[in-house]
Design a protein around this motif. Structure first.
Motif, PDB file in Angstrom:
ATOM      1  N   ASN A 106       0.711  -1.154  -0.001  1.00 35.41           N
ATOM      2  CA  ASN A 106      -0.098   0.119   0.059  1.00 35.41           C
ATOM      3  C   ASN A 106       1.020   1.016  -0.045  1.00 35.41           C
ATOM      4  O   ASN A 106       0.551   2.650  -0.670  1.00 35.41           O
ATOM      5  N   LEU A 107       2.412   0.818   0.647  1.00 33.34           N
ATOM      6  CA  LEU A 107       2.645   2.842   0.631  1.00 33.34           C
ATOM      7  C   LEU A 107       3.231   2.823  -0.200  1.00 33.34           C
ATOM      8  O   LEU A 107       3.150   3.486  -1.293  1.00 33.34           O
ATOM      9  N   ALA A 108       3.870   1.285  -1.382  1.00 30.42           N
ATOM     10  CA  ALA A 108       4.503   1.183  -2.568  1.00 30.42           C
ATOM     11  C   ALA A 108       3.391   1.832  -3.814  1.00 30.42           C
ATOM     12  O   ALA A 108       3.704   3.156  -4.424  1.00 30.42           O
ATOM     13  N   ILE A 109       2.008   1.587  -3.777  1.00 27.49           N
ATOM     14  CA  ILE A 109       0.976   2.291  -4.282  1.00 27.49           C
ATOM     15  C   ILE A 109       0.948   3.920  -4.254  1.00 27.49           C
ATOM     16  O   ILE A 109       0.702   4.708  -4.991  1.00 27.49           O
ATOM     17  N   SER A 110       0.775   4.184  -3.070  1.00 32.27           N
ATOM     18  CA  SER A 110       0.665   5.334  -2.235  1.00 32.27           C
ATOM     19  C   SER A 110       1.710   6.648  -3.197  1.00 32.27           C
ATOM     20  O   SER A 110       1.167   7.580  -3.543  1.00 32.27           O
ATOM     21  N   ILE A 111       2.971   5.781  -2.896  1.00 31.68           N
ATOM     22  CA  ILE A 111       3.927   6.546  -4.393  1.00 31.68           C
ATOM     23  C   ILE A 111       3.954   6.611  -5.596  1.00 31.68           C
ATOM     24  O   ILE A 111       4.222   8.192  -6.173  1.00 31.68           O
ATOM     25  N   LEU A 112       3.473   5.804  -6.185  1.00 26.99           N
ATOM     26  CA  LEU A 112       3.370   5.474  -7.477  1.00 26.99           C
ATOM     27  C   LEU A 112       2.014   6.357  -7.600  1.00 26.99           C
ATOM     28  O   LEU A 112       2.086   6.656  -8.600  1.00 26.99           O
ATOM     29  N   ARG A 113       0.963   6.492  -6.684  1.00 24.36           N
ATOM     30  CA  ARG A 113      -0.314   6.753  -7.010  1.00 24.36           C
ATOM     31  C   ARG A 113      -0.141   8.834  -7.401  1.00 24.36           C
ATOM     32  O   ARG A 113      -0.480   9.070  -8.880  1.00 24.36           O
TER      33      ARG A 113
END
Length: 367
Positions: free
Chosen positions: A248-255
């Motif tokens: 979820n942390l990686a997704i937030s950065i990519l978003r």
């Protein structure tokens, strides 16, 4: 060297301008007082010297810079130089209290430029780098031609275009190009992304390197270094966090990266696509997340060719780049010789063409 001049208020230095300058100082010629002003010289002399050498004038617009007499004078000189030494003018609003309607902003800037607020120094640094690359390529035609050269990839390029232009399918979030090192994976990616208008010809994706020993923690730390999201407090003791937390942390950065219309290039040596020719589980979870928009966010130049069964949905797209054939080697060799104005005999041309192993980098090195 292509140079940029940073016109700014000293009040904006600590929280914005210095961050931009630090991100660019090892790559480009930046005329910025903390780097280039000589001790003992008059400030006005240093400013005029810098403006006389600048190719890109960057105007950091804030309440304090609009009130600064120094900045007003710099803008005036840069305006008079525009079209001569100064090739481009880049005004950027860095104060969220300022809009393009502010009466202190020169009317010609409001009329000719799309003035918008940008909150992140990393985004501004990336855009400055892109503009300086554009100026560099325009000033050096040989470099421009070499930069836009892609020979012998017509079949896979056509397949790529068909997939991107398929109206019935959403755009893939991840593009995987596989093949030997130096075979031209990155060149193909850049050419294909440009040809399908995913990026422009002057854009260079943010890039990271991952190898077999790297993990999701390494992935997160490396993409976080681009500076699009302030999550340093979330990175403490990352190893002890759950897998779902890290995904979820990686997704937030990519978003956030995606919202800024940026693309990441991963040079993958067995981390994303492993030796079994499968995706890392965590990477698949990230890319397949519904929180990421259906547009290209990650491209990988991977060592291992991915199994077809691993890309059975629309969020992934993969192509394999093979060695150049003899005919393709000759075409690339001929094009490069023309770009560099080199004349050789037919005998020498055929000799070298038969010696090449099919790697574009080898041909470029020879020329």
């Amino acid at each position: 060297m292509i140079n940029a001049f940073f016109s700014h208020s000293s009040a904006d230095k600590d929280n914005f301008v210095r961050i931009v300058a630090d991100r660019l100082k090892n790559k480009l010629g930046i005329h910025y007082d903390e780097y280039t002003f000589e001790i003992g010289n008059r400030t006005i002399d240093e400013i005029l010297d810098g403006l006389g050498k600048t190719d890109l004038f960057v105007f950091f617009i804030s309440n304090t810079s609009l009130e600064s007499n120094w900045v007003k004078d710099e803008v005036l000189v840069a305006t008079n130089n525009l079209g001569n030494r100064t090739k481009q003018f880049y005004p950027i609003i860095i104060d969220n209290k300022i809009t393009y309607k502010d009466e202190r902003i020169p009317k010609w800037l409001v009329n000719e430029y799309n003035l918008k607020y940008v909150s992140k120094p990393s985004v501004v640094a990336k855009r400055i780098e892109q503009k300086l690359r554009e100026i560099s390529l325009q000033k050096h035609p040989k470099l421009m031609k070499k930069n836009n050269l892609c020979v012998g990839r017509n079949k896979i390029l056509e397949k790529f275009e068909e997939r991107i232009d398929d109206f019935e399918k959403s755009q893939p979030k991840c593009i995987i190009v596989t093949g030997l090192e130096s075979i031209g994976r990155r060149t193909f990616l850049k050419f294909a992304l440009n040809k399908t208008d995913i990026i422009n010809q002057y854009y260079t994706p943010n890039s990271i390197y991952l190898d077999t020993n790297d993990s999701i923690e390494d992935f997160i730390l490396k993409i976080n270094d681009f500076g699009f999201l302030d999550i340093d407090s979330d990175l403490s003791d990352l190893l002890s966090k759950s897998q779902s937390y890290k995904v979820n942390l990686a997704i937030s950065i990519l978003r956030e990266i995606q919202s800024n219309n940026e693309v990441i290039l991963i040079l993958d040596n067995g981390c994303i696509v492993n030796y079994e020719r499968k995706f890392s589980t965590w990477f698949r979870q990230i890319i397949e997340s519904s929180e990421l928009s259906n547009k290209v966010i990650i491209c990988t130049a991977s060592k291992y060719k991915i199994q077809y069964s691993e890309i059975n949905n629309d969020v992934f797209y993969s192509e394999h780049v093979d060695d150049l054939t003899l005919s393709e080697r000759k075409r690339l060799f001929k094009r490069l010789l023309e770009i560099y104005n080199i004349e050789i005999s037919i005998e020498d041309f055929n000799y070298f063409s038969n010696v090449f192993h099919g790697l574009p980098e080898q041909i470029l090195y020879c020329v």
